[in-house]
Design a protein around this motif. Structure first.
Motif, PDB file in Angstrom:
ATOM      1  N   ARG A   1       3.498   6.457   4.825  1.00 49.42           N
ATOM      2  CA  ARG A   1       2.887   7.047   3.635  1.00 49.42           C
ATOM      3  C   ARG A   1       2.222   5.921   2.847  1.00 49.42           C
ATOM      4  O   ARG A   1       2.867   5.260   2.045  1.00 49.42           O
ATOM      5  CB  ARG A   1       3.920   7.783   2.809  1.00 49.42           C
ATOM      6  CG  ARG A   1       4.513   8.973   3.555  1.00 49.42           C
ATOM      7  CD  ARG A   1       5.503   9.741   2.724  1.00 49.42           C
ATOM      8  NE  ARG A   1       4.878  10.441   1.629  1.00 49.42           N
ATOM      9  CZ  ARG A   1       4.276  11.621   1.705  1.00 49.42           C
ATOM     10  NH1 ARG A   1       4.197  12.234   2.868  1.00 49.42           N
ATOM     11  NH2 ARG A   1       3.747  12.190   0.651  1.00 49.42           N
TER      12      ARG A   1
ATOM     13  N   TYR B   1      -2.675   1.875   8.245  1.00 45.66           N
ATOM     14  CA  TYR B   1      -3.172   3.204   7.910  1.00 45.66           C
ATOM     15  C   TYR B   1      -3.540   3.870   9.227  1.00 45.66           C
ATOM     16  O   TYR B   1      -4.646   3.707   9.727  1.00 45.66           O
ATOM     17  CB  TYR B   1      -4.398   3.074   7.000  1.00 45.66           C
ATOM     18  CG  TYR B   1      -4.832   4.367   6.346  1.00 45.66           C
ATOM     19  CD1 TYR B   1      -4.270   4.765   5.138  1.00 45.66           C
ATOM     20  CD2 TYR B   1      -5.786   5.182   6.927  1.00 45.66           C
ATOM     21  CE1 TYR B   1      -4.659   5.935   4.517  1.00 45.66           C
ATOM     22  CE2 TYR B   1      -6.179   6.364   6.318  1.00 45.66           C
ATOM     23  CZ  TYR B   1      -5.617   6.732   5.116  1.00 45.66           C
ATOM     24  OH  TYR B   1      -6.009   7.903   4.507  1.00 45.66           O
TER      25      TYR B   1
ATOM     26  N   ASN C   1       0.802  -1.220   0.000  1.00 47.23           N
ATOM     27  CA  ASN C   1       0.000   0.000   0.000  1.00 47.23           C
ATOM     28  C   ASN C   1       0.844   1.284   0.000  1.00 47.23           C
ATOM     29  O   ASN C   1       0.326   2.364   0.200  1.00 47.23           O
ATOM     30  CB  ASN C   1      -1.017   0.005   1.145  1.00 47.23           C
ATOM     31  CG  ASN C   1      -0.383  -0.145   2.504  1.00 47.23           C
ATOM     32  OD1 ASN C   1       0.736  -0.621   2.648  1.00 47.23           O
ATOM     33  ND2 ASN C   1      -1.115   0.256   3.529  1.00 47.23           N
ATOM     34  N   THR C   2       2.138   1.149  -0.263  1.00 47.62           N
ATOM     35  CA  THR C   2       2.975   2.338  -0.392  1.00 47.62           C
ATOM     36  C   THR C   2       3.228   2.694  -1.856  1.00 47.62           C
ATOM     37  O   THR C   2       3.833   3.713  -2.145  1.00 47.62           O
ATOM     38  CB  THR C   2       4.339   2.155   0.312  1.00 47.62           C
ATOM     39  OG1 THR C   2       5.039   1.085  -0.305  1.00 47.62           O
ATOM     40  CG2 THR C   2       4.159   1.892   1.796  1.00 47.62           C
ATOM     41  N   CYS C   3       2.766   1.850  -2.774  1.00 51.24           N
ATOM     42  CA  CYS C   3       3.007   2.123  -4.194  1.00 51.24           C
ATOM     43  C   CYS C   3       1.712   2.555  -4.884  1.00 51.24           C
ATOM     44  O   CYS C   3       0.630   2.477  -4.314  1.00 51.24           O
ATOM     45  CB  CYS C   3       3.608   0.904  -4.888  1.00 51.24           C
ATOM     46  SG  CYS C   3       2.419  -0.385  -5.261  1.00 51.24           S
ATOM     47  N   ASP C   4       1.853   2.982  -6.120  1.00 56.38           N
ATOM     48  CA  ASP C   4       0.710   3.472  -6.889  1.00 56.38           C
ATOM     49  C   ASP C   4       0.111   2.406  -7.805  1.00 56.38           C
ATOM     50  O   ASP C   4      -0.584   2.739  -8.755  1.00 56.38           O
ATOM     51  CB  ASP C   4       1.139   4.680  -7.732  1.00 56.38           C
ATOM     52  CG  ASP C   4       1.534   5.871  -6.874  1.00 56.38           C
ATOM     53  OD1 ASP C   4       0.909   6.063  -5.817  1.00 56.38           O
ATOM     54  OD2 ASP C   4       2.473   6.589  -7.256  1.00 56.38           O
ATOM     55  N   HIS C   5       0.388   1.132  -7.536  1.00 52.11           N
ATOM     56  CA  HIS C   5      -0.067   0.058  -8.422  1.00 52.11           C
ATOM     57  C   HIS C   5      -0.967  -0.942  -7.700  1.00 52.11           C
ATOM     58  O   HIS C   5      -0.933  -2.134  -7.976  1.00 52.11           O
ATOM     59  CB  HIS C   5       1.138  -0.660  -9.036  1.00 52.11           C
ATOM     60  CG  HIS C   5       2.070   0.277  -9.734  1.00 52.11           C
ATOM     61  ND1 HIS C   5       1.754   0.857 -10.942  1.00 52.11           N
ATOM     62  CD2 HIS C   5       3.272   0.774  -9.377  1.00 52.11           C
ATOM     63  CE1 HIS C   5       2.738   1.665 -11.309  1.00 52.11           C
ATOM     64  NE2 HIS C   5       3.668   1.636 -10.376  1.00 52.11           N
ATOM     65  N   LEU C   6      -1.779  -0.451  -6.779  1.00 52.87           N
ATOM     66  CA  LEU C   6      -2.630  -1.345  -6.001  1.00 52.87           C
ATOM     67  C   LEU C   6      -3.657  -2.079  -6.857  1.00 52.87           C
ATOM     68  O   LEU C   6      -4.041  -3.198  -6.537  1.00 52.87           O
ATOM     69  CB  LEU C   6      -3.336  -0.578  -4.885  1.00 52.87           C
ATOM     70  CG  LEU C   6      -2.485  -0.355  -3.640  1.00 52.87           C
ATOM     71  CD1 LEU C   6      -3.180   0.601  -2.677  1.00 52.87           C
ATOM     72  CD2 LEU C   6      -2.192  -1.663  -2.949  1.00 52.87           C
TER      73      LEU C   6
ATOM     74  N   ASP D   1      -0.446  18.068   2.001  1.00 51.32           N
ATOM     75  CA  ASP D   1       0.030  16.677   1.983  1.00 51.32           C
ATOM     76  C   ASP D   1      -0.642  15.891   3.100  1.00 51.32           C
ATOM     77  O   ASP D   1      -0.131  15.801   4.202  1.00 51.32           O
ATOM     78  CB  ASP D   1       1.550  16.647   2.137  1.00 51.32           C
ATOM     79  CG  ASP D   1       2.126  15.249   2.015  1.00 51.32           C
ATOM     80  OD1 ASP D   1       1.364  14.321   1.681  1.00 51.32           O
ATOM     81  OD2 ASP D   1       3.325  15.082   2.263  1.00 51.32           O
TER      82      ASP D   1
ATOM     83  N   HIS E   1      -1.474   4.221   0.867  1.00 46.36           N
ATOM     84  CA  HIS E   1      -2.741   4.429   0.171  1.00 46.36           C
ATOM     85  C   HIS E   1      -3.765   3.468   0.772  1.00 46.36           C
ATOM     86  O   HIS E   1      -3.417   2.363   1.183  1.00 46.36           O
ATOM     87  CB  HIS E   1      -2.582   4.140  -1.322  1.00 46.36           C
ATOM     88  CG  HIS E   1      -1.526   4.960  -1.981  1.00 46.36           C
ATOM     89  ND1 HIS E   1      -1.700   6.290  -2.291  1.00 46.36           N
ATOM     90  CD2 HIS E   1      -0.270   4.646  -2.379  1.00 46.36           C
ATOM     91  CE1 HIS E   1      -0.602   6.756  -2.856  1.00 46.36           C
ATOM     92  NE2 HIS E   1       0.282   5.778  -2.921  1.00 46.36           N
TER      93      HIS E   1
ATOM     94  N   CYS F   1       1.236  -5.187   4.122  1.00 42.50           N
ATOM     95  CA  CYS F   1       0.994  -3.755   3.983  1.00 42.50           C
ATOM     96  C   CYS F   1       1.227  -3.069   5.324  1.00 42.50           C
ATOM     97  O   CYS F   1       1.219  -3.701   6.366  1.00 42.50           O
ATOM     98  CB  CYS F   1      -0.411  -3.485   3.463  1.00 42.50           C
ATOM     99  SG  CYS F   1      -1.737  -4.115   4.493  1.00 42.50           S
TER     100      CYS F   1
END
Length: 129
Positions: A78, A48, A13-18, A70, A80, A45
């Motif tokens: 950090r 949160y 969950n730290t990348c933009d490819h979930l 931010d 998502h 993950c």
């Protein structure tokens, strides 16, 4: 039949490819194509959770609007939010001691790796240490 291949995806969950990761984990597909039947994926993950005010230090541009710009700066990690279709696959280990956590992971992996006791033990050690 072939050998079993296990992939471990950390901090998903730290990348933009979930979306892509979710497809691999839940549908056993990659960009619409089925994965090889001898592959398994395990993922971890980060939680949160919000930071305490005392943790919000460091090299951050100090403006009264910084936290508004931010939103992730308020989080401990950090991250998502996870897609809804992954929640059926999430195990929250909370704050177990290392030995108990390792036993729990081994037991949890028994369903997807029933004939691979040594592999379950090794994966649990990797995750816990």
């Amino acid at each position: 039949a072939g050998s079993l291949v296990v992939g471990f995806l950390d901090e998903i969950n730290t990348c933009d490819h979930l979306g892509l990761i979710s497809e691999v984990l839940t549908k056993k597909m990659l960009k619409g194509r089925p994965l090889h039947p001898n592959t398994r994926f395990i993922a971890a993950c980060n939680p949160y959770e919000l930071r305490s005010a005392a943790e919000r230090v460091g090299l951050v541009k100090a403006t009264k609007y910084a936290s508004d710009v931010d939103e992730m700066s308020k989080l401990t990690y950090r991250v998502h939010p996870l897609p809804d279709n992954l929640f059926d696959y999430v195990w929250d280990y909370g704050s177990l001691d290392e030995e108990t956590e390792e036993k729990y992971i081994v037991a949890s992996l028994a369903g997807c790796l029933p004939d691979h006791d040594e592999l379950r033990q090794a994966l649990a050690r990797c995750v816990c240490r």
